[in-house]
Design a protein around this motif. Structure first.
Motif, PDB file in Angstrom:
ATOM      1  N   LEU A   1      52.347  37.626  45.588  1.00  0.00           N
ATOM      2  CA  LEU A   1      52.704  37.048  44.073  1.00  0.00           C
ATOM      3  C   LEU A   1      50.918  36.498  44.157  1.00  0.00           C
ATOM      4  N   SER A   2      50.153  36.638  43.207  1.00  0.00           N
ATOM      5  CA  SER A   2      48.814  35.982  42.563  1.00  0.00           C
ATOM      6  C   SER A   2      49.062  35.342  41.753  1.00  0.00           C
ATOM      7  N   VAL A   3      48.458  34.465  41.994  1.00  0.00           N
ATOM      8  CA  VAL A   3      48.179  32.763  42.139  1.00  0.00           C
ATOM      9  C   VAL A   3      46.652  33.040  40.442  1.00  0.00           C
ATOM     10  N   GLU A   4      46.616  32.445  40.094  1.00  0.00           N
ATOM     11  CA  GLU A   4      45.528  32.428  38.741  1.00  0.00           C
ATOM     12  C   GLU A   4      45.645  30.921  38.124  1.00  0.00           C
TER      13      GLU A   4
ATOM     14  N   GLU B   1      49.937  30.031  28.010  1.00  0.00           N
ATOM     15  CA  GLU B   1      50.702  30.266  29.289  1.00  0.00           C
ATOM     16  C   GLU B   1      52.036  29.429  29.616  1.00  0.00           C
ATOM     17  N   LEU B   2      51.535  27.852  29.744  1.00  0.00           N
ATOM     18  CA  LEU B   2      52.388  26.632  30.469  1.00  0.00           C
ATOM     19  C   LEU B   2      53.189  26.762  29.398  1.00  0.00           C
ATOM     20  N   PHE B   3      53.202  26.616  27.855  1.00  0.00           N
ATOM     21  CA  PHE B   3      53.837  26.424  26.672  1.00  0.00           C
ATOM     22  C   PHE B   3      54.813  26.975  26.899  1.00  0.00           C
ATOM     23  N   ALA B   4      54.931  28.731  27.182  1.00  0.00           N
ATOM     24  CA  ALA B   4      55.745  29.485  27.022  1.00  0.00           C
ATOM     25  C   ALA B   4      56.893  29.770  27.993  1.00  0.00           C
ATOM     26  N   LEU B   5      55.889  28.985  29.451  1.00  0.00           N
ATOM     27  CA  LEU B   5      57.124  28.797  30.177  1.00  0.00           C
ATOM     28  C   LEU B   5      58.035  27.461  30.400  1.00  0.00           C
TER      29      LEU B   5
ATOM     30  N   LEU C   1      52.547  28.797  40.652  1.00  0.00           N
ATOM     31  CA  LEU C   1      53.590  28.825  41.058  1.00  0.00           C
ATOM     32  C   LEU C   1      54.435  30.223  40.213  1.00  0.00           C
ATOM     33  N   LEU C   2      54.707  29.384  39.614  1.00  0.00           N
ATOM     34  CA  LEU C   2      56.293  29.291  38.399  1.00  0.00           C
ATOM     35  C   LEU C   2      55.208  29.572  37.670  1.00  0.00           C
ATOM     36  N   LEU C   3      54.047  29.905  36.574  1.00  0.00           N
ATOM     37  CA  LEU C   3      53.642  30.469  36.628  1.00  0.00           C
ATOM     38  C   LEU C   3      53.548  32.032  36.765  1.00  0.00           C
ATOM     39  N   ALA C   4      52.526  32.213  37.933  1.00  0.00           N
ATOM     40  CA  ALA C   4      52.158  33.153  38.677  1.00  0.00           C
ATOM     41  C   ALA C   4      54.125  34.090  38.504  1.00  0.00           C
TER      42      ALA C   4
ATOM     43  N   ARG D   1      55.078  36.090  35.387  1.00  0.00           N
ATOM     44  CA  ARG D   1      54.445  36.865  34.561  1.00  0.00           C
ATOM     45  C   ARG D   1      54.620  38.749  35.260  1.00  0.00           C
ATOM     46  N   THR D   2      55.914  37.886  36.189  1.00  0.00           N
ATOM     47  CA  THR D   2      56.132  39.253  36.476  1.00  0.00           C
ATOM     48  C   THR D   2      57.710  39.897  36.452  1.00  0.00           C
ATOM     49  N   LYS D   3      57.924  38.491  35.466  1.00  0.00           N
ATOM     50  CA  LYS D   3      58.946  39.454  34.964  1.00  0.00           C
ATOM     51  C   LYS D   3      58.998  39.385  33.333  1.00  0.00           C
TER      52      LYS D   3
END
Length: 366
Positions: free
Chosen positions: A130-133, A139-143, A358-361, A364-366
């Protein structure tokens, strides 16, 4: 020296430097922590944890009570011997101090072999690639928006009390058994989490939970009894997540952010809407707190979209925290902060917020 070698206390005291040496090897020797976790920790903790997990009550709770009785009994016995003239006051209480120090040394050793070394193993994120960046506030709002949509939908499937607060339909002990079963479903996606038997890590609702509530501790992993202990106080809706969190520590992932993240994965992967809701609610809490600090308008927009049940749960949690905030909880938080930093989590209690990265990373994979 011969007398010391014949004393069990001597050997117990010698355990502490051995445990510290093991933690030092885990920290400074490349790959040692991973080797130790796979070849020593998992087989031993898996076997012993399966035994303690089969016992329906908290052995940690029993052990703490026994320790208090032990110390009091030793002090009273020393006072009686000194009063009778059998020993001087200094000698009587020096014996007590040696015994307490010996017991403390054994406790430190158990911590090192069943917990301390795991702080230095390869992270869960790296293990699964998992790539954490860094992430934008968009992106946070979308999450947060995605988490909210799912939490709102799940809230309609659950039982609620007269105030609209979520209720778990069965006892905490029934919840604990279900939590252990649901956690094992995660093995299919992440087989490296597998260890022990079916009873491994069955969470233990603590009888004296009012003590934990006063320190605002929702759960604690005990490396001495290899148990996931959970507080029974507070609203029901986050307790399932806490049970998953403490089970993750037992699997050897000690970093708090990673334990939160894996607990979310266990909840998301659950077949029970209650556990899924519990995981989404905790993820939403963490993510919304992060959004509040960088985009208040966005936070306010989403906060107004909470369903009545979700809103009732969040208000109940805020009320519970406010009711139990005190000097005791502040001291507890300070101790926890120091504990995390000692074990190389340099952000201290702020490491809990890293779960959002970690949740944001993961998103991105979903």
């Amino acid at each position: 020296m011969k007398k010391a070698l014949k004393s069990p206390c001597f050997y117990l005291i010698m355990l502490s430097p051995l445990g510290l040496l093991l933690c030092a090897a885990a920290k400074y020797c490349p790959d040692f922590a991973d080797f130790y976790c796979e070849k020593v920790y998992k087989p031993v903790a898996g076997f012993l944890g399966s035994i303690t997990g089969a016992i329906p009550f908290s052995l940690m709770e029993l052990a703490i009570g026994s320790e208090v009785v032990f110390v009091l009994w030793q002090c009273v016995s020393a006072a009686i011997r000194a009063h009778r003239g059998e020993q001087s006051v200094l000698k009587a209480f020096s014996v007590v101090l040696v015994r307490i120090f010996s017991a403390a040394s054994a406790v430190l050793f158990l911590f090192c072999i069943f917990c301390g070394t795991n702080y230095y193993r390869t992270s869960f994120a790296k293990t699964v690639g998992l790539s954490v960046e860094k992430s934008s506030k968009e992106e946070l709002f979308a999450l947060c928006s995605d988490l909210l949509d799912r939490a709102n939908a799940l809230s309609t499937e659950l039982e609620h009390d007269e105030h609209g607060v979520t209720l778990y339909g069965e006892s905490d002990f029934a919840m604990a058994r279900s939590a252990a079963e649901e956690y094992r479903l995660l093995y299919e996606k992440y087989p490296f989490l597998k260890m022990g038997g079916k009873t491994l890590g069955t969470p233990k609702p603590v009888i004296c939970s009012f003590v934990m509530s006063k320190t605002l501790i929702s759960g604690v992993y005990s490396p001495y009894t290899l148990e996931a202990n959970v507080c029974r106080e507070g609203p029901d809706f986050l307790r399932g997540f806490t049970m998953m969190h403490e089970q993750t520590h037992l699997r050897g992932f000690m970093n708090e952010a990673e334990a939160n993240f894996v607990a979310f994965l266990a909840c998301e992967n659950s077949s029970d809407p209650y556990f899924e809701y519990s995981g989404y609610c905790h993820a939403l809490l963490s993510s919304m707190n992060a959004l509040y600090s960088v985009d208040y308008e966005g936070w306010l927009e989403l906060r107004q979209k909470y369903s009545s049940a979700l809103d009732a749960d969040m208000r109940a949690q805020n009320a519970y925290v406010s009711e139990n905030e005190s000097k005791i909880s502040e001291v507890s938080d300070s101790i926890n902060d120091a504990y995390l930093k000692i074990n190389s989590q340099t952000d201290g209690v702020r490491s809990y917020g890293m779960v959002v990265d970690l949740l944001l990373a993961y998103w991105r994979t979903k």
